[in-house]
Each structure stands twice: as structure tokens, then as C-alpha cells.
Design an enzyme around this catalytic site. Structure first.
Site, PDB file in Angstrom:
ATOM      1  N   ILE A   1       0.863  -1.194   0.000  1.00 52.12           N
ATOM      2  CA  ILE A   1       0.000   0.000   0.000  1.00 52.12           C
ATOM      3  C   ILE A   1       0.895   1.239   0.000  1.00 52.12           C
ATOM      4  CG2 ILE A   1      -1.730   1.307   1.321  1.00 52.12           C
ATOM      5  CD1 ILE A   1      -2.190  -1.485   2.820  1.00 52.12           C
ATOM      6  N   HIS A   2       0.740   2.099  -0.994  1.00 56.05           N
ATOM      7  CA  HIS A   2       1.517   3.344  -0.931  1.00 56.05           C
ATOM      8  C   HIS A   2       0.870   4.530  -1.656  1.00 56.05           C
ATOM      9  CE1 HIS A   2       2.808   2.118  -4.976  1.00 56.05           C
ATOM     10  NE2 HIS A   2       3.075   3.388  -5.176  1.00 56.05           N
TER      11      HIS A   2
END
Ligand code: UD1
Ligand code: UDP
Length: 383
Positions: free
Chosen positions: A217-218
Site C-alpha cells: 500500500i503506498h
């Protein structure tokens, strides 16, 4: 021929490795490659590890821009790139993907009348609230050679006015567009075996005989939205506990920094006490390939990891409201689940029950990099 490659973010080092390898193997003595690192990513595990593992030549210039707001970061990269280009006087500049480094490098080069080669051109999410969408559209429209990894990407370019029948000599006013396969697929094929031999990630995480989910997740649309970040981690915590399955999350530094501030205290406590939820530092590319090839499913908001899920024939849940990798959603191997708890859980269950079986070869033959370098060389951009 002298080429300047401009890279600055994790996925760009990985893509640049494929092109650099093709230059060294097939065009040694004919193409000189100068690597410019913008400094957008700078932690060892976001930068140095990739140069070492993938044997990318040491950058001749590090612009050391570091982190910052979009305008500041893009502007600084553009200013500093311009100075390097004025000194190096290359015949062409290569940029990759859709980061601020991509846009800044492309604009700096195009305004110095240096032909820009855009690798991973034509991708569109049709969502301009995504900074990457702006970067990719603008970069494409100042480029001279555009290499799209997918048919949809190629068609997007045609729809935006690029002429598929354009004839050389190519210029930024008469650009050449290609559908050529994916350099990341080249890498996955080239490195998978070596990664399997050298990576210790499975034993380090005690995963040798276990099923597990891999998650990254980014995206700012998740990290910078408290409601979405809470919903995603709440859901991951629940899946891990209810199904007693390890969820491995190599955390991007952006996400690492946001978690303590943004997750509510109860959720933070649950995450830290959940033995199945395994938050780690970012891992190396070889470790990532091994995790991807051995996991049961991938949950991600990354563009590159979506593609890699397909390379390794794994179902993938996409934590976004849309994806520029349309082929994958059309084939149903990836499913858009946004940050919607019930959609994530239901799709997870569906995929466990009925994993996709059909992964037709849509990313080329593993030799996109050689093709691209050949075209750059033979298009006489430097004459
Ligand atoms: C950038 C790209 C994104 C790409 C991603 C790949 C843009 C607009 N975004 O997002 O398209 O998918 O890289 O990973 O170009 N940080 C560190 N150490 C580092 C790098 C970053 O701590 O080595 C932290 C900083 O707090 C920084 C934040 O991460 O502010 C975000 O970094 P940035 O490069 O601006 O964007 P990414 O989210 O990495
Ligand atoms: N990757 C990696 N280590 C990690 C997470 C990702 O090596 O901890 C690799 C991943 O295998 C893929 C690339 O980084 O090749 C994707 O980069 P990222 O998700 O940062 O950016 P995006 O592709 O979304 O632009």
C-alpha cells in the site's frame, strides 16, 4: 549514441535495469548510457538495494532532490536535470512510468530539444486526481518515441491524436508509437530463478510451508485519506484473523509514516497484537519476486505489483477505484475493490473459492527491452 536515463523512484530502477542490461548485452560500444538518479527515493531499501541486486551501473549524477510537495520536487528535478543535460549533451533521454521524476526529466529534455523516449507510455486511469495520471499524459505529449506495454495503452495514444502510421524521422511533432511488451515482464522472467536461489525471505519470515497473502500500500489516495487507510487495515486485520492466514505487508516509507498518526488507537492495537498481520520494511526486488511467486493472493494499490501478480498467475485485489492496467481487470485476474470492506472480503472469498485460471500472454515475449533499445538506436534520433 549517448543516452541519458533518468530514474528516481523504486519501480524506475527496476525498469531501468532491463534496458541497461539490453544496452550492455547488445549495444556495448555503440550506445553509451549515463544514469541520472533524481534522488526522489533515497532510503537504502528504496534505492541502493536495487542498484546492487540488479547490477545497474552506478549513477553518474545524483540530483539528491529528496522528498517534497509536487511542485517543489518536480521543479527541483527539472532544474537540476537541465544542468546535467547541458553538460552531458545526450542524443536522447529515457524516462520511465509516471512519477514526478518522469515528468521533470521529460520536460527538461524536450525544452532542450533532446528527443524523449517514454517507456510505459499510453497508460491511463482516467482519473486526474491521481498525480501519476497528470505526469503520464504530459510526458507522453512531449515524447518522441513512446513504448506502450499494452494494447490498451497503444490505443489510448491513438485516441489522443498520436498517429500509428507516422513514418520516421520521428520528432516530438511526429512521434513514433509502439506496442512492444513490458520491460517488467522481461525482468520477472530473467530474475525469477536467480531470486529463488538467493532470496532468504521465506525462511526469514518462516513462510516455507505456509499459505500467505502479500500486500503493498503506498498510493496517496490511500495513505493520505484517514478513512480509507483505517478501512483497509481494519479489513486486512479481519481477513488475517478470520482465515488464520498470514498477511505480509512490506511497508512503503510513506505508509509507515502515516500509520501511527492516522489509524485509530484501537485498530493500531489490534494490528500490533495480530500474529497473522506481518508488517515489514520494504523488501528487495528478489525478495518481492519470491513472495509474489509463492503467495496465495496479492492485495495492492501498486501499478507494478498488479502486473507482477499476473506474471506469477496470482489473483489480485486492487485497493483503488480504477486501474490503468485495463487488460487485467477485463480478464478478471485482478478485481477493483477500492477501500470497501465488504467488497474486499467478498472478493477475497470468491478468489479463494474460484481462483482465476487463465493468464494469456499479453505482456510480450520477455524481450521488450532488446526491442526498445534496437528501435532507439536504429531510429537515428542522434543524426
Ligand atoms: C512515488 C510516485 C508513485 C510511485 C511510487 C513508487 C510520484 C508523484 N509518485 O510515490 O507514482 O508509485 O513513488 O514507490 O512521483 N520516503 C522516504 N524515503 C524514501 C522515499 C520516500 O521516507 O526513500 C517518504 C517521504 O516521507 C516522502 C514519501 O515517502 O514524502 C513519499 O515519497 P514520494 O517519492 O513523494 O512519493 P511516493 O509515495 O513514493
Ligand atoms: N517492490 C519491491 N519491494 C517492495 C515493494 C515493491 O521490490 O517492498 C517492487 C515490486 O516488485 C515492483 C515495484 O517495486 O517491481 C513496484 O513499485 P511500487 O509499488 O513502489 O510502485 P508502482 O509500480 O506503483 O509505481
Amino acid at each position: 549514441m549517448k543516452i541519458v536515463t533518468i530514474a528516481g523512484a523504486r519501480p524506475q530502477f527496476i525498469k531501468a535495469a532491463a534496458i541497461s542490461r539490453a544496452i550492455r548485452k547488445h549495444f556495448s560500444g555503440r550506445i553509451e548510457e549515463i544514469i541520472v538518479h533524481s534522488g526522489q527515493h533515497y532510503d537504502d531499501n528504496m534505492s541502493r538495494v536495487f542498484f546492487e541486486e540488479l547490477e545497474i551501473p552506478h549513477p553518474s549524477h545524483n540530483l539528491e532532490v529528496g522528498s517534497g510537495a509536487h511542485g517543489h520536487q518536480t521543479g527541483e528535478i527539472m532544474k537540476r536535470t537541465e544542468q546535467v543535460l547541458l553538460t552531458e549533451k545526450p542524443d536522447a533521454v529515457i524516462v520511465y512510468g509516471d512519477t514526478n521524476t518522469t515528468l521533470a526529466g521529460a520536460v527538461a529534455a524536450a525544452k532542450l530539444l533532446i528527443p524523449v523516449v517514454h517507456i510505459e507510455a499510453g497508460l491511463r486511469s482516467f482519473n486526474k486526481s491521481m498525480p501519476e495520471e497528470i505526469n503520464r499524459i504530459l510526458c507522453d505529449h512531449v515524447s518522441t518515441l513512446l513504448f506502450s506495454p499494452t494494447r490498451t495503452g497503444f490505443q489510448n495514444l491513438v485516441r489522443e491524436g498520436f498517429d500509428p502510421a507516422a513514418k520516421p524521422p520521428y520528432t516530438s511533432d511526429n512521434p513514433g508509437i509502439y506496442h512492444c511488451g513490458d520491460v517488467m515482464y522481461d525482468n520477472a522472467l530473467y530474475y525469477a530463478e536467480k531470486a529463488g536461489r538467493s532470496s532468504k525471505i521465506l525462511s526469514n519470515l518462516s513462510l516455507e510451508n505456509k499459505k500467505f497473502i502479500l500486500c503493498t500500500i503506498h498510493r496517496d489516495s490511500n495513505t493520505d485519506r484517514t478513512d480509507r487507510l483505517n478501512a483497509i487495515f481494519n479489513t486486512l486485520d479481519e481477513i488475517a484473523r478470520q482465515h488464520s492466514i498470514d498477511v505480509i505487508i512490506p511497508l512503503h516509507p510513506r505508509t509507515q509514516k502515516m500509520l501511527p498518526a492516522d489509524l485509530n488507537q484501537d485498530l493500531l492495537n489490534r494490528i500490533h497484537s495480530n500474529p497473522f498481520l506481518r508488517l515489514t520494511e520494504p523488501v528487495s526486488y528478489f525478495d518481492m519476486l519470491v513472495l509474489e511467486s509463492r503467495c496465495t493472493m496479492i492485495i495492492t494499490d501498486s501499478g507494478g505489483v498488479q502486473k507482477e501478480s499476473y506474471f506469477f498467475k496470482k489473483p489480485c485485489l486492487v485497493l483503488r477505484s480504477e486501474s490503468e492496467w485495463k487488460e487485467l481487470t477485463e480478464l478478471g485476474t485482478t478485481r477493483i475493490v477500492d477501500a470497501d470492506k465488504s467488497l474486499i472480503i467478498n472478493t477475497y472469498k470468491e478468489f479463494i473459492k474460484n481462483p482465476p485460471a487463465d493468464f494469456p500472454p499479453i505482456f510480450g515475449d520477455g524481450h521488450a527491452s532488446e526491442f526498445i533499445v534496437g528501435e532507439i538506436y536504429h531510429q537515428d534520433l542522434w543524426k
